[in-house]
Motif scaffolding. Sequence first.
Motif, mmCIF file in Angstrom:
data_model
loop_
_atom_site.group_PDB
_atom_site.id
_atom_site.type_symbol
_atom_site.label_atom_id
_atom_site.label_comp_id
_atom_site.label_asym_id
_atom_site.label_seq_id
_atom_site.Cartn_x
_atom_site.Cartn_y
_atom_site.Cartn_z
ATOM 1 N N PRO A 174 26.674 -115.254 -27.455
ATOM 2 C CA PRO A 174 26.870 -113.903 -27.281
ATOM 3 C C PRO A 174 26.385 -113.001 -28.704
ATOM 4 C CG PRO A 174 28.980 -114.934 -26.659
ATOM 5 C CD PRO A 174 27.932 -115.866 -27.315
ATOM 6 N N PHE A 175 25.616 -112.188 -28.448
ATOM 7 C CA PHE A 175 25.133 -111.295 -29.444
ATOM 8 C C PHE A 175 25.998 -110.108 -29.628
ATOM 9 C CE2 PHE A 175 21.980 -108.372 -31.660
ATOM 10 C CZ PHE A 175 22.261 -108.873 -32.848
ATOM 11 N N VAL A 176 26.726 -109.775 -30.400
ATOM 12 C CA VAL A 176 27.777 -108.769 -30.243
ATOM 13 C C VAL A 176 27.275 -107.312 -30.306
ATOM 14 C CG1 VAL A 176 29.864 -107.757 -31.360
ATOM 15 C CG2 VAL A 176 29.536 -110.222 -31.339
ATOM 16 N N LYS B 236 24.993 -104.979 -26.046
ATOM 17 C CA LYS B 236 25.874 -105.504 -24.638
ATOM 18 C C LYS B 236 24.988 -106.376 -23.802
ATOM 19 C CE LYS B 236 29.352 -102.645 -22.785
ATOM 20 N NZ LYS B 236 29.726 -101.330 -22.488
ATOM 21 N N PHE B 237 25.842 -107.536 -23.451
ATOM 22 C CA PHE B 237 24.925 -108.778 -22.764
ATOM 23 C C PHE B 237 23.785 -109.188 -23.275
ATOM 24 C CE2 PHE B 237 26.539 -105.301 -19.811
ATOM 25 C CZ PHE B 237 27.654 -105.637 -19.302
ATOM 26 N N ALA C 71 33.204 -108.166 -27.862
ATOM 27 C CA ALA C 71 32.739 -109.352 -27.697
ATOM 28 C C ALA C 71 33.064 -110.473 -26.640
ATOM 29 C CB ALA C 71 33.032 -109.962 -28.960
ATOM 30 N N ASP C 72 34.241 -110.236 -26.026
ATOM 31 C CA ASP C 72 34.407 -111.041 -24.968
ATOM 32 C C ASP C 72 35.477 -110.160 -24.259
ATOM 33 O OD1 ASP C 72 34.152 -113.119 -23.403
ATOM 34 O OD2 ASP C 72 34.079 -114.579 -25.235
ATOM 35 N N LEU C 73 35.674 -110.354 -23.019
ATOM 36 C CA LEU C 73 36.813 -109.663 -22.528
ATOM 37 C C LEU C 73 37.616 -110.856 -21.386
ATOM 38 C CD1 LEU C 73 35.125 -106.685 -20.543
ATOM 39 C CD2 LEU C 73 36.997 -106.585 -22.440
ATOM 40 N N ALA C 74 38.959 -110.470 -21.393
ATOM 41 C CA ALA C 74 39.755 -111.626 -20.588
ATOM 42 C C ALA C 74 39.588 -112.840 -20.835
ATOM 43 C CB ALA C 74 39.516 -111.237 -19.103
ATOM 44 N N VAL C 75 39.750 -113.368 -22.089
ATOM 45 C CA VAL C 75 39.543 -114.477 -22.657
ATOM 46 C C VAL C 75 40.958 -115.281 -22.271
ATOM 47 C CG1 VAL C 75 39.515 -116.047 -24.741
ATOM 48 C CG2 VAL C 75 38.243 -114.101 -24.728
ATOM 49 N N LYS D 70 35.120 -120.608 -29.468
ATOM 50 C CA LYS D 70 34.062 -119.533 -28.895
ATOM 51 C C LYS D 70 33.222 -119.073 -30.098
ATOM 52 C CE LYS D 70 35.509 -117.763 -24.637
ATOM 53 N NZ LYS D 70 34.148 -117.208 -24.057
ATOM 54 N N ASP D 71 32.219 -119.146 -30.026
ATOM 55 C CA ASP D 71 31.313 -118.957 -30.931
ATOM 56 C C ASP D 71 30.570 -117.258 -30.817
ATOM 57 O OD1 ASP D 71 31.528 -120.976 -32.362
ATOM 58 O OD2 ASP D 71 29.552 -121.715 -31.648
ATOM 59 N N TYR D 72 30.212 -116.502 -31.785
ATOM 60 C CA TYR D 72 29.763 -115.193 -31.518
ATOM 61 C C TYR D 72 28.709 -114.956 -32.697
ATOM 62 C CZ TYR D 72 33.570 -114.648 -28.400
ATOM 63 O OH TYR D 72 34.388 -114.904 -27.373
#
Length: 811
Positions: free
Chosen positions: A205-207, A210-211, A346-350, A365-367
């Motif tokens: 994911p590229f912060v 979006k997406f 960066a992430d939702l609902a981890v 997790k990587d970002y």
Amino acid sequence: MFPFIFYLVSLHLLFPVTIAGKSSAYTPIDYILLSCGASSDTISEDGRKWFTDERSKFFTSNPETVSFVSTASHQDQSVSQVPYMTARAFHDKFTYSFPVSPGLKFLRFYFYPAQYSDFDGTTSLFSVTANNYVLLKNFSAYLTVSAIIPPEASLMKEFMVPVLDKERLNITFSPSSNSVAFVNGIEVVSIPDNLYGGDRENSLPFVNTKFATFDIPNTTAFETAYRLNVGGQDVANVEDTGMFRTWHDDSSCIFGSASGVTPHRSNVTITYTQQTPAYTAPAIVYSTSRTMGPNPEINMNYNLTWIFSVDTGFNYLLRLHFCEIQLEVMKVGQRVFDIFINNQTADLAVDVIGKSGGNSKPMYKDYVVLIPNGSGQSEQVLWLALQPSKDVGSKFADAILNGLEIFRLNKSDGSLALPNPKPLLSFTPPEPEQKKLKFSSPSKAITGAAVGSGAAVLFCLLFSFIFWRQKRLCSIKRKSMERRKTSSLPDKLCLCFTLAEIQAATSNFDDSFVIGRGGFGKVYKGFIKGIKRAVAIKRLNSQSQQGAREFWTEIQMLSPLRHIHLVSLIGYCNDDNEMILVYDYMANGTLRDHLYNTDKSPLSWKQRLKICIGAAHGLDYLHSEAIYRIIHRDVKSTNILLDENYVAKVSDFGLSKMSPISMTNVPVTTMVKGTFGYMDPEYYRRQQLTEKSDVHSFGVVLFEVLCARPAVDSTLEYSQISLANWGRKCVENDRIGQIIDPFLKDQISPACLRTYAKVAENCIRENGLERPTMKDVAQRLEFALQLQEIEEAEQTCQAGDGDQSQVNQDI
Ligand SMILES: *[C@@H]1O[C@H](CO)[C@@H](O)[C@H](O)[C@H]1NC(C)=O
Ligand SMILES: *[C@@H]1O[C@H](CO)[C@@H](O)[C@H](O)[C@H]1NC(C)=O
Ligand SMILES: *[C@@H]1O[C@H](CO)[C@@H](O)[C@H](O)[C@H]1NC(C)=O
Ligand SMILES: *[C@@H]1O[C@H](CO)[C@@H](O)[C@H](O)[C@H]1NC(C)=O
Ligand SMILES: *[C@@H]1O[C@H](CO)[C@@H](O)[C@H](O)[C@H]1NC(C)=O
Ligand SMILES: *[C@@H]1O[C@H](CO)[C@@H](O)[C@H](O)[C@H]1NC(C)=O
Ligand SMILES: *[C@@H]1O[C@H](CO)[C@@H](O)[C@H](O)[C@H]1NC(C)=O
Ligand SMILES: *[C@@H]1O[C@H](CO)[C@@H](O)[C@H](O)[C@H]1NC(C)=O
């Protein structure tokens, strides 16, 4: 030389046992340690064997023509002998060439920028390339270590460099013009193929967008910026999974005072998985964690936040390590949270259990985040924030993090080069002699040569100072961690009141109940049903967005603190957007009220002494016994409150400098922040905050207590400085009697005065190291009180009308 070798040999006998005792999860295919300039192979303090680079097979040309070996003239106490005390210096381009397996390699450089027998390491400027990657350019190790707060003496730089099939790893040192290059140690360690690159299956994911996703080409080189054991202690390189990575305590990177809690389970067995093999991170990293705390309402209203200093114009890879270890969290959906990086989602609902497959199973997790050039500054703050997901109905409104790695990626041209840091805020590095005392830390000896990412962690420390306004709680390493292990947040200390209860207590906020007001709002005195004593009710302006954050921060931070010499936060009210804090009411106002410009009857000497003793105990509690290590930062006579029995209560602790919330029941017109007259000159000069800064301020209070008289104009804050300096001079010249408040003159026993004045003088010593701890201060003041009481008893006897047995009992 002889005893030294003997020392090494004995270490050699000691350490390999501890290393060999643990079989590492990974055995590197390539593992090279070069002690540059050493005359023979040696063992470092961490028990690792370093080879000399004399007549090395890694040389590509005759070193005699362009290089020479040299020994450092002085060994800083924080610096280990191997590899730092010898160097190879180059007056022209020179290449080491290492035959290694293909793939990513750790490349660590060790630098001690000091004076050497044959050159000056502090003025050295040079570049380092590894194959086609520019790792360092016109690099000054000296400027780099000097910019770290507090400055380090030595530095380790860690890179990861890809090596192609059948390639060698060529490392070239090139001095800048009119300079020599130098290096003390070089370390090459291979990395398992899939750990940080290689056959990466998914794009990351590229912060920033979006997406969007980001593919890190396998031709990318990295520099390690941070590697943290979140919620745990430093993990030494020899404790790593075989790659000799050092993991640091994260407490200095926490933003603000809301640092959550640090659950750990020492008896947990981490179950590694195929996705997260045992070499990923040591079990100790996964078995310690940081979470938000036990109170869901508080957790929903703040972010668990870390900040890092990073360089602009680069992409960064963030690897977040997770593992649920608490026995309460066993099922999917129980702890679900969101991750923000630089204020972007960066992430939702981890859901760690959902992703890892169960409790005690780790995952990461990587970002990727781009730190844009933006404002033209070369450094920026990187924010990482965790928050419980809303509306997912998870059992615990909470978030967790166990470990964190941050890497800087090369630019598209293969460069990782950075400009040298500018000397900070007219900061001048202290003399080596002072350094010696200051920078030795117990962890250094263990971590040995691997101080480099320590430097990185200290960069976050630096940022804590830049963000000092937000940060009261300055948790510095080890000490706080040990304490945290044994304590956890007590659950129900802080009460939640309804607005109706508060309205009833203040007759609907009637002005006749107001006992103080300031920028933050008003303070009322009232009685809340069910609480037997009077309370101070602080109603914050609800419009302030800033206020909301600090409101929750304050609750989170203060509610677990309970001490007889600290003002207690009893509870809060958050109905109807109100932000109300409820504290113990202090009937007798501030200590200062009783010292200057007062119509109150002056306090007796023994009362003053007891107040000082109490305040000293309160501060000692903050420094060494509270769940977090807290530096008050604003110790002064207006922040020492007195209850109806004149028991001292330290207040305004744990509040951020920016906070509009300020617990005093006197009007606050300006924000009370690091008040000048009390401020530690060393802190001011060096931007280094320690408990000893509080000790200094407390010393100023001790002089005020002794010398103050209504005539002294207290509106001039400058007067405290002169007061302290004057006090110091008088103590030095044995003239302390001259400055005592005339009201006290005949009350103080000479022995008590001597002890008291000595404590006060020691507290305001120029050099923080020479100041006593608050615990010492409290003890010495107690001793002074005893001396006073003994003398009083003796006087009573001498007066002849004392009952002897009675007196003895009193003593
Ligand atoms: C490394 O150096 C050797 C010897 O000078 C040379 O043959 C080789 O091409 C170099 N490799 C790289 C990747 O630069
Ligand atoms: C990168 O990937 C390509 C294609 O999969 C492979 O041929 C190459 O060897 C890899 N490079 C490195 C440095 O691993
Ligand atoms: C591990 O410790 C926890 C408490 O910390 C305890 O409840 C549990 O039973 C222990 N497990 C084992 C296997 O000892
Ligand atoms: C940052 O600025 C430099 C020059 O100021 C420019 O060369 C570079 O491309 C910029 N990088 C990014 C990522 O915008
Ligand atoms: C993120 O938000 C904070 C305040 O919450 C702000 O100070 C900071 O500048 C923001 N960072 C970025 C990169 O936008
Ligand atoms: C947490 O951080 C995110 C991203 O910066 C922000 O949108 C949100 O308002 C923050 N929440 C709190 C309670 O500060
Ligand atoms: C790093 O540099 C290499 C070589 O120049 C290049 O192929 C690669 O794309 C760069 N990586 C990034 C993330 O830009
Ligand atoms: C190299 O670094 C020094 C120190 O930061 C600086 O004064 C000098 O201008 C730099 N030289 C070049 C060519 O960038």
